[in-house]
Design an enzyme around this catalytic site. Sequence first.
Site, PDB file in Angstrom:
ATOM      1  N   ARG A  77       0.934 -10.845   7.050  1.00 38.30           N
ATOM      2  CA  ARG A  77       0.932  -9.478   6.112  1.00 38.30           C
ATOM      3  C   ARG A  77       1.904  -8.594   6.790  1.00 38.30           C
ATOM      4  NH1 ARG A  77      -4.240  -9.506   8.552  1.00 38.30           N
ATOM      5  NH2 ARG A  77      -3.645  -7.517   9.651  1.00 38.30           N
ATOM      6  N   CYS A  83      14.069  24.337   3.305  1.00 36.03           N
ATOM      7  CA  CYS A  83      13.218  25.055   2.314  1.00 36.03           C
ATOM      8  C   CYS A  83      12.269  23.830   1.358  1.00 36.03           C
ATOM      9  CB  CYS A  83      14.084  25.973   1.315  1.00 36.03           C
ATOM     10  SG  CYS A  83      15.272  26.975   1.962  1.00 36.03           S
ATOM     11  N   MET A  84      11.308  24.522   0.555  1.00 33.72           N
ATOM     12  CA  MET A  84      10.708  23.673  -0.251  1.00 33.72           C
ATOM     13  C   MET A  84      11.635  22.542  -1.221  1.00 33.72           C
ATOM     14  SD  MET A  84       7.702  24.669  -3.120  1.00 33.72           S
ATOM     15  CE  MET A  84       6.721  25.457  -1.820  1.00 33.72           C
ATOM     16  N   ASP A  85      12.903  23.296  -1.693  1.00 30.14           N
ATOM     17  CA  ASP A  85      13.701  22.837  -2.552  1.00 30.14           C
ATOM     18  C   ASP A  85      15.124  22.481  -2.378  1.00 30.14           C
ATOM     19  OD1 ASP A  85      11.169  22.902  -4.620  1.00 30.14           O
ATOM     20  OD2 ASP A  85      11.901  24.905  -4.667  1.00 30.14           O
ATOM     21  N   HIS A 116      -6.170  -7.238  12.567  1.00 31.86           N
ATOM     22  CA  HIS A 116      -5.238  -6.408  12.685  1.00 31.86           C
ATOM     23  C   HIS A 116      -4.418  -6.005  14.118  1.00 31.86           C
ATOM     24  CE1 HIS A 116      -2.064  -3.945  10.983  1.00 31.86           C
ATOM     25  NE2 HIS A 116      -2.490  -2.888  11.247  1.00 31.86           N
ATOM     26  N   ARG A 126     -10.751   0.258  14.730  1.00 32.87           N
ATOM     27  CA  ARG A 126     -10.492   1.080  13.532  1.00 32.87           C
ATOM     28  C   ARG A 126     -11.460   0.579  12.702  1.00 32.87           C
ATOM     29  NH1 ARG A 126      -4.904   0.945  10.155  1.00 32.87           N
ATOM     30  NH2 ARG A 126      -5.201  -1.086   9.702  1.00 32.87           N
ATOM     31  N   TYR A 183      15.778  30.735   5.688  1.00 33.22           N
ATOM     32  CA  TYR A 183      14.619  31.497   6.121  1.00 33.22           C
ATOM     33  C   TYR A 183      14.269  31.857   7.776  1.00 33.22           C
ATOM     34  CZ  TYR A 183      12.325  30.771   1.541  1.00 33.22           C
ATOM     35  OH  TYR A 183      12.025  30.731   0.171  1.00 33.22           O
ATOM     36  N   LYS A 194       0.819  -1.137  -0.034  1.00 37.16           N
ATOM     37  CA  LYS A 194       0.086  -0.202  -0.053  1.00 37.16           C
ATOM     38  C   LYS A 194       0.900   1.149   0.152  1.00 37.16           C
ATOM     39  CE  LYS A 194      -0.380  -0.047   5.190  1.00 37.16           C
ATOM     40  NZ  LYS A 194      -1.086  -0.764   6.207  1.00 37.16           N
TER      41      LYS A 194
HETATM   42  C1  LIG Z   1      -0.444  -1.527   6.987  1.00 34.00           C
HETATM   43  C2  LIG Z   1      -1.198  -2.878   7.321  1.00 34.00           C
HETATM   44  C3  LIG Z   1      -0.311  -4.091   7.414  1.00 34.00           C
HETATM   45  C4  LIG Z   1       1.203  -4.015   7.676  1.00 34.00           C
HETATM   46  O1  LIG Z   1       1.803  -3.418   8.747  1.00 34.00           O
HETATM   47  P1  LIG Z   1       3.268  -3.453   8.998  1.00 34.00           P
HETATM   48  O2  LIG Z   1       3.443  -2.977  10.213  1.00 34.00           O
HETATM   49  O3  LIG Z   1       3.972  -2.299   8.037  1.00 34.00           O
HETATM   50  O4  LIG Z   1       3.874  -4.700   8.806  1.00 34.00           O
HETATM   51  C5  LIG Z   1      -0.535  -5.239   7.932  1.00 34.00           C
HETATM   52  N1  LIG Z   1      -2.048  -5.286   7.888  1.00 34.00           N
HETATM   53  C6  LIG Z   1      -2.849  -4.116   7.918  1.00 34.00           C
HETATM   54  C7  LIG Z   1      -4.517  -4.094   7.997  1.00 34.00           C
HETATM   55  C8  LIG Z   1      -2.406  -2.860   7.532  1.00 34.00           C
HETATM   56  O5  LIG Z   1      -3.199  -1.902   7.364  1.00 34.00           O
END
Ligand SMILES: *Cc1c(COP(=O)(O)O)cnc(C)c1O
Length: 334
Positions: free
Chosen positions: A186, A277-279, A129, A99, A230, A5
């Site tokens: 995951r 700065c920005m750049d 999760h 969540r 700045y 993601k």
């Molecule tokens: C982002 C996420 C993960 C991965 O988490 P890490 O800490 O980067 O391993 C796994 N499951 C869900 C639902 C997530 O949102």
Amino acid sequence: MAVVKADAYGHGDIEIALALQNIGAYHFAVSNVEEAIGLRKAGVKGMILILGYTPSTCFEELYKFDITQAVYSEECAQLIIDFKKPIKVQIVLDTGMRRIGFDANNTNYCIDLIKKYSKLMNLNGIFSHLCVADSTDETCRQFTRKQLDRFNKIVKSVSDLNLEYIHCLNSAGGMWHNDNSSNLVRLGIVLYGLKADYNRKLPDKITPALTWKSVVSLVKFIEPEEFVGYGLTFKATKKMKIATIPTGYGDGYNRMLSNKGKVLVNNKPARIIGRVCMDQFMIDVTDIPEVKFGDEVILIGDGYTADDMANDIGTIGYEVVCGITKRVPRIYKD
Ligand SMILES: *Cc1c(COP(=O)(O)O)cnc(C)c1O
């Protein structure tokens, strides 16, 4: 399951997913439908799971591109049921993070729903999760065990459905906890060689995948009492050699690093002086006399990782790498 993601945590999701697919990965997770479609169009084969919300206007695309959708509430389930076509779905249980997901504290409610939904939808999995699996604190470890217990209890009670995918562990969970019911882990942050918790060591041989480089665009000397940048936030107390780096917050180089962060020039640390700065931003190279125009500068790399940078400004490595903007070209090496 490779979590790719947010553009693979800033690393480039298509390149990362295809590289992982080449070495056998077959399950991918993303946060939204655009990410999922992008991967599919680029040639990613196996499962692509969207971990959260998808608007119902995109359900046709979920179906067409064979994308698996998380179902985490009754509203969301009903929309998918009403859509009629058999979109692949997995049910999310909320085991304590609060969540998304069905409240796993309410075991019987969850079991009944899963049984009901297994008849009404193309259901192939359940997941949850963890929210403190990275911590060594005993209260947190107990919390994680409680989350896993809640998950396991429900998974066991619906075992007759023979759901194909059961998963509850993220990187920290995979490294530091056990879950006997899961058949997938995951992995997100650890795939990129970064830490879920700054204070804990990663397993041996796991090192950051990404190096962020820039260059010295100018070197100059300043006199005592002169200011830099700045807001005149840095004032020299002695004659100094300083260098300008052509990277800024427009590249995702955090402005919180002003007068705080550091970079490496010729493997030597140089502190940031004045505001980012920005750049562009400026560094103190008084003690690195050989520094000259065109020298390579390591913003993040061996010796100063994204985790170190994050620690310096009070955030996490995840945010640092996700924040590197599109104008920074990504270059891939084997
Ligand atoms: C982002 C996420 C993960 C991965 O988490 P890490 O800490 O980067 O391993 C796994 N499951 C869900 C639902 C997530 O949102």
